[in-house]
Write an enzyme that holds these catalytic residues in place. Sequence first.
Site: not given
Length: 292
Positions: A94-96, A198
Amino acid sequence: MPDWAAILEALAQQGIAVKAAPAPRALGGGDISTTWRLSTENGPVFLKTGDAAAFEQLDAEADGLRELQDAAAVRVPRVLCAGRGGADSFLALEWLDFQSAGTGAARVFGQQLAAQHRHTQQTFGWHRDNTIGSTPQRNTPDRDWIRFFREQRLVFQLELAARNGFTGELQSEGAALARRLGGLFDGYSPQPSLLHGDLWGGNWAVVDGEPVIFDPAVHYGDRECDLAMTRLFGGFPPGFYAAYEEAWPLAPGHRGRLPLYQLYHVLNHLNLFGRSYLGRALSLLRELNASA
């Protein structure tokens, strides 16, 4: 350049219809993958692409994001799909739209990370191997944390370093630490906590006022590992640590273990980026051998 015809066909088969215009917009790339913004019928999508050999890494990343999502603690980008298109592989998320992180969001993140770390299992490791950066990360399950960290983290990175030409004192100090590693864990038995793996400053952001983490190297291990990584390169304000401590205080002796967990990442950077990290690795090894 990716084989867009094959990738878009593969995405369409997964229910993601990409618009003909505008064309995919490149956002940047690393050693393994390149990132893109795609316009779809349901809004923008974030896409990582790589060659065929990158599929396992991208698929493991997708699996790690799902594992973090299932913990229902810190928000992660929703996985749309991972797959192959022609000679390329891809991961669609999904684009955030990221925002800068304020003090309040950092405190929330500290609380949420403590909640994530309370998500545990019976063994250290994970059900599959993945990568830390572009380096393979072994996650064979083990009930013994000291043995797991010695063999699958410390010794593995030292063996890579030897193959990369870093021998001499690095290897002798590393072998000494491997032998006496247990001395850093007197009276302390960590739980197998769900780790991002990470967690440096570039792998978290804020969306709609809510902390979000991404680009994980997921496994189950000592929760101190995530916190040690946050202190390696900066990017986390004091409120983050205070909120974490309020939610779940760290055990006595954690400051002595911090350089051990940072050493793993410094050795990995040595193997990825070269000699500029050798001095830091040797300094940490000497410090640890003096205290173990």
